[in-house]
Design an enzyme around this catalytic site. Structure first.
Site, short mmCIF file in Angstrom:
data_model
loop_
_atom_site.label_atom_id
_atom_site.label_comp_id
_atom_site.label_asym_id
_atom_site.label_seq_id
_atom_site.Cartn_x
_atom_site.Cartn_y
_atom_site.Cartn_z
NE ARG A 163 35.18 36.53 43.75
CZ ARG A 163 35.76 35.78 44.50
NH1 ARG A 163 35.28 35.46 45.84
NH2 ARG A 163 36.90 35.06 44.14
CE LYS A 220 54.35 27.34 49.94
NZ LYS A 220 53.68 26.33 51.16
N GLY A 222 43.83 35.42 42.22
CA GLY A 222 43.81 36.25 43.28
C GLY A 222 44.71 37.39 43.09
N GLY A 229 40.37 29.66 42.10
CA GLY A 229 40.69 28.35 41.99
C GLY A 229 40.27 27.69 40.77
#
Length: 396
Positions: A35, A198, A354, A377
């Site tokens: 980053r 999920k 991620g 996100g």
């Protein structure tokens, strides 16, 4: 798009929201500088064009107030090395002393402010806090895609204090352009590879992608919910029973839109959730009781590889198995290598989220795909079709 490419920075202070939220070990050493490296082009561009710089970022999730392990002073050494330039660290964000220092910056000077999240006002989107931060610069630049989905003081609220002097940094510009290729200008056939644990966290993305892709590959823990929805026996595998009906509706919606959903056909199962568990391969629709699926099998790898190699635009979000366990990372590694091959054959490949990014970086393959997104996100919300506050505040 309002970018910094045509801005005159001569004797101007550029206040840049960067994303230096990097992992540190127990010695406060950076374990992944991705980053920070991503912000370097914007920083160098401004310095080369006669400006001075004030950098602001968050790090970790402090509970409010100073916490040594989350201090951005731990970033200074790596930042100086990457930009090949001295950096002055200020141990607060909004004191009169700090503002006095930045108001008197000379051309070419670089300042790094302390962790924004040591101040509760940051996450609260407090206007007074944003107004104080704004005093550090003549021009505001958002180059933090990883926090663009947050309506925080430094990412969204602050832009109102720079009505004619707010811009996207080179990284944020690149992020938007690359994701827009997938959403708005993909070369067919277009394939989305969606993995992870999920269904609940990915269902909106899948539904939105049905408008822009030709095929969806589903792997990881979420696949077992789809398999059970189709009547399969999944043993003790991870399943979200509340989402069985949703999974069925998604498959029906995909069929109505001529989007092919590819599910695994075989799986590597284990008798417990552990790297040294007993493991074997079986048909994914016939997992015995007491066993759980933790990776895709060789047949699924071959099927998915054929789909990937026949695609021209590809998104990968989420691993195919429990990638952090060596015994169950084969599927994820195979997908990563398949994407590298597709890229070398001319496909546009976008990696985001991620664990996919972690996998591609761990395998040292990041420079062999088209683009690796820095925003987890934020990228997911952008793919869901949501308007991100950090982007909206610049474009409005």
């Amino acid at each position: 798009m309002k970018t910094i490419s045509d801005v005159d920075f001569h004797n101007k202070r550029a206040l840049i929201r960067v994303d230096f939220n990097v992992p540190l070990n127990d010695k406060n050493e950076i374990t992944d500088n991705t980053r920070i490296k991503a912000a370097v082009p914007t920083i160098k561009h401004i310095l080369e064009n006669g400006g001075s710089i004030v950098l602001m970022s968050h790090l970790g999730r402090p509970k409010g107030g100073f916490e040594e392990k989350y201090s951005l002073k731990h970033i200074v050494g790596e930042l100086q090395k990457l930009i090949d330039h001295d950096v002055t660290f200020l141990d607060d964000c909004v004191s009169d002393k700090s503002i006095d220092i930045t108001k008197n910056l000379k051309k070419g000077e670089v300042i790094l402010l302390e962790n924004l999240r040591f101040y509760p006002e940051e996450k609260a989107g407090d206007t007074n806090f944003a107004n104080k931060l704004a005093q550090h610069g003549d021009i505001y630049i958002n180059d933090a895609f990883g926090t663009a989905h947050r309506a925080h003081a430094s990412t969204a609220v602050i832009a109102q204090y720079f009505p004619n002097d707010k811009y996207f940094g080179l990284l944020l510009e690149k992020e938007i352009k690359n994701i827009d290729v997938l959403l708005h200008d993909p070369k067919p056939p277009t394939t989305a590879i969606i993995g992870g644990a999920k269904v609940s966290s990915k269902i909106t993305i899948i539904e939105n992608l049905l408008e822009s892709v030709d095929q969806i590959i589903i792997g990881g823990g979420m696949a077992y919910t789809f398999i059970k929805a189709k009547g399969g026996k999944v043993g003790d595998s991870l399943v979200e029973d509340d989402y069985l009906e949703t999974a069925q509706k998604v498959m029906e919606l995909a069929e109505s839109k001529d989007v092919t959903i590819h599910l695994p056909t075989d799986t590597i199962i284990a008798d417990r959730f552990a790297n040294d568990a007993n493991a074997k391969s079986c048909n994914i629709y016939e997992i015995p009781e007491g066993w759980m699926g933790l990776d895709i099998g060789t047949e699924s790898i071959d099927i998915f590889n054929k789909v990937i190699q026949s695609s021209r635009t590809i998104l990968w979000n989420g691993p195919m198995g429990v990638f952090e366990m060596e015994s169950f990372n084969i599927g994820t590694i195979a997908i990563a290598n398949s994407l590298v091959n597709a890229t070398s054959n001319g496909a546009f490949t976008l990696i985001g989220g991620g664990d996919s990014v972690a996998a591609i970086n761990q395998l040292n393959l990041a420079d062999q795909v088209s683009y690796v997104s820095t925003g987890g996100g934020a990228m997911l919300e952008y793919l869901e079709g949501k308007e991100l506050p950090g982007i909206k505040s610049i474009t409005n």
